[in-house]
Motif scaffolding. Structure first.
Motif, PDB file in Angstrom:
ATOM      1  N   GLU A   1       0.914  -1.081   0.101  1.00 36.10           N
ATOM      2  CA  GLU A   1      -0.096   0.004  -0.001  1.00 36.10           C
ATOM      3  C   GLU A   1       0.954   1.164   0.068  1.00 36.10           C
ATOM      4  O   GLU A   1       1.891   1.324   0.787  1.00 36.10           O
ATOM      5  N   TRP A   2       0.540   2.271  -0.926  1.00 35.94           N
ATOM      6  CA  TRP A   2       1.356   3.458  -0.989  1.00 35.94           C
ATOM      7  C   TRP A   2       0.466   4.625  -1.194  1.00 35.94           C
ATOM      8  O   TRP A   2      -0.646   4.626  -1.755  1.00 35.94           O
ATOM      9  N   TYR A   3       1.059   5.747  -0.656  1.00 34.33           N
ATOM     10  CA  TYR A   3      -0.055   7.049  -0.746  1.00 34.33           C
ATOM     11  C   TYR A   3       1.006   8.123  -1.129  1.00 34.33           C
ATOM     12  O   TYR A   3       2.345   8.238  -0.681  1.00 34.33           O
ATOM     13  N   ARG A   4       0.627   8.877  -2.076  1.00 28.68           N
ATOM     14  CA  ARG A   4       1.261  10.269  -2.332  1.00 28.68           C
ATOM     15  C   ARG A   4       0.478  11.516  -2.167  1.00 28.68           C
ATOM     16  O   ARG A   4      -0.766  11.581  -2.613  1.00 28.68           O
ATOM     17  N   ALA A   5       1.064  12.191  -1.267  1.00 28.58           N
ATOM     18  CA  ALA A   5       0.216  13.806  -0.824  1.00 28.58           C
ATOM     19  C   ALA A   5       0.370  14.453  -1.976  1.00 28.58           C
ATOM     20  O   ALA A   5       1.350  14.518  -2.579  1.00 28.58           O
TER      21      ALA A   5
END
Length: 350
Positions: free
Chosen positions: A122-126
């Protein structure tokens, strides 16, 4: 693998010898994933397996447990179905690019491509659009193929070129192309729930079986599974995007048409690999959606999960962001040439 070997436990020496090449490929794929995110200036995080709330989607089933406090008292907890809530709290705390290779748990799931305990990337980019995650997915497919030493993915009679640019297909396009249904006609306005009756009639006219008590979501899922998914990710990967907002509980609406959401799923060889969102950050709307989902869960399964009030509070502080969850075991399955998910797990659940 011989019939005798298939009947033997995974820890039988001959069975392990058959599985070991897939497990070696798994290690290389995981290393390639970590290297990719390091090159993209991501921070690898670790979040708790024990959660107060395992998520609030109607068809998501969690394993329940208890924590016994030293001073007395037993408190209900769940094994996480995803690291999503904790990850978004980290975004609220100030992190901007994070990923986790997380062990997650889902009840009522086991099969050729499902396991009750599995690994989720799981990965996130603000401050990034969900199109940035589409680019991540395309890169990860190619890197996994290189790590697994395969030129193409193959699964259950379908093949996919992991190095080709993925096709991008909206749900409306897919329903029209493969089911002959004008999906946009049957979508609800923001804050409303779609009506099942006219959608059911259109599905029946397209030859889809419909039961009298089917909800709108039931009909949508049946068309998707029977008519759409068999055509996805063949030849090249598919990015299936712009889901109805009613089918994207944690995604923000598309600004130009709020009836659909910034959600996409990645498919290869007909197998769903990833689910991604432009993240919803409106805590009031998120609460409303959770309550709708939990009412449906209560109706269908006679239970509901608590709402994480800390998560809703974090949404109010969270920056605009996009996030994706990818089934790492499934990616390894395709990149290694394995036949089923248990072939790529070091120690499957017995």
């Amino acid at each position: 693998m011989t019939a005798d070997a298939a009947a033997s436990p995974w820890w039988d020496e001959s069975v392990h010898a058959d599985r070991r090449p897939f497990l070696m490929a798994r290690g290389r794929v995981v290393a390639a994933v970590r290297a990719y995110f390091a090159d993209e200036d991501f921070v690898e995080v670790e979040t708790p397996v024990l959660q107060f709330s395992p998520g609030n989607e109607a068809h998501l089933h969690a394993f329940a447990t208890q924590w016994h406090a030293p001073e007395g008292g037993a408190f209900p907890y769940y094994l996480r179905t995803s690291p999503e809530f904790a990850a978004k709290k980290l975004l609220a705390a100030g992190e901007t690019r994070i990923f986790e290779i997380a062990r997650v748990f889902r009840d009522r799931e086991r099969g050729r491509a499902h396991h009750p305990e599995f690994t989720m990337l799981e990965w996130y980019r603000a401050n990034a659009s969900y199109e940035a995650l589409m680019a991540d997915c395309a890169r990860l497919l190619g890197l996994a193929a290189i790590a697994g030493s395969v030129a193409a993915f193959s699964y259950r009679g379908k093949t996919c070129d992991p190095f080709a640019a993925p096709e991008r297909l909206t749900l409306a396009e897919a329903f029209g192309l493969h089911a002959g249904i004008d999906l946009l006609r049957f979508l609800a306005e923001p804050g409303e729930e779609p009506e099942p009756a006219p959608f059911a009639q259109a599905a029946q006219e397209a030859g889809i079986r419909v039961a009298a008590d089917d909800t709108w979501a039931d009909i949508f899922s049946r068309v998707l599974v029977e008519r759409i998914e068999p055509h996805l990710g063949e030849g090249r990967a598919t990015l299936l995007c712009e889901y109805p907002t009613s089918e994207a509980a944690l995604a923000r609406p598309k600004p130009s048409d709020p009836r659909v959401a910034e959600r996409f799923e990645l498919y290869a060889c007909g197998l769903e690999l990833a689910n991604a969102f432009g993240e919803l950050t409106d805590p009031q709307e998120q609460r409303r959606r959770f309550e709708v989902e939990m009412a449906e869960k209560q109706r269908l399964y006679g239970e509901r999960y608590p709402i994480d009030e800390g998560f809703l509070a974090a949404l109010a502080r969270m920056p605009p962001a996009s996030g994706s969850a990818l089934g790492l075991d499934r990616l390894v399955l395709l990149a290694s040439g394995a036949r089923r998910i248990e072939d790529v797990l070091w120690a499957p659940v017995e």
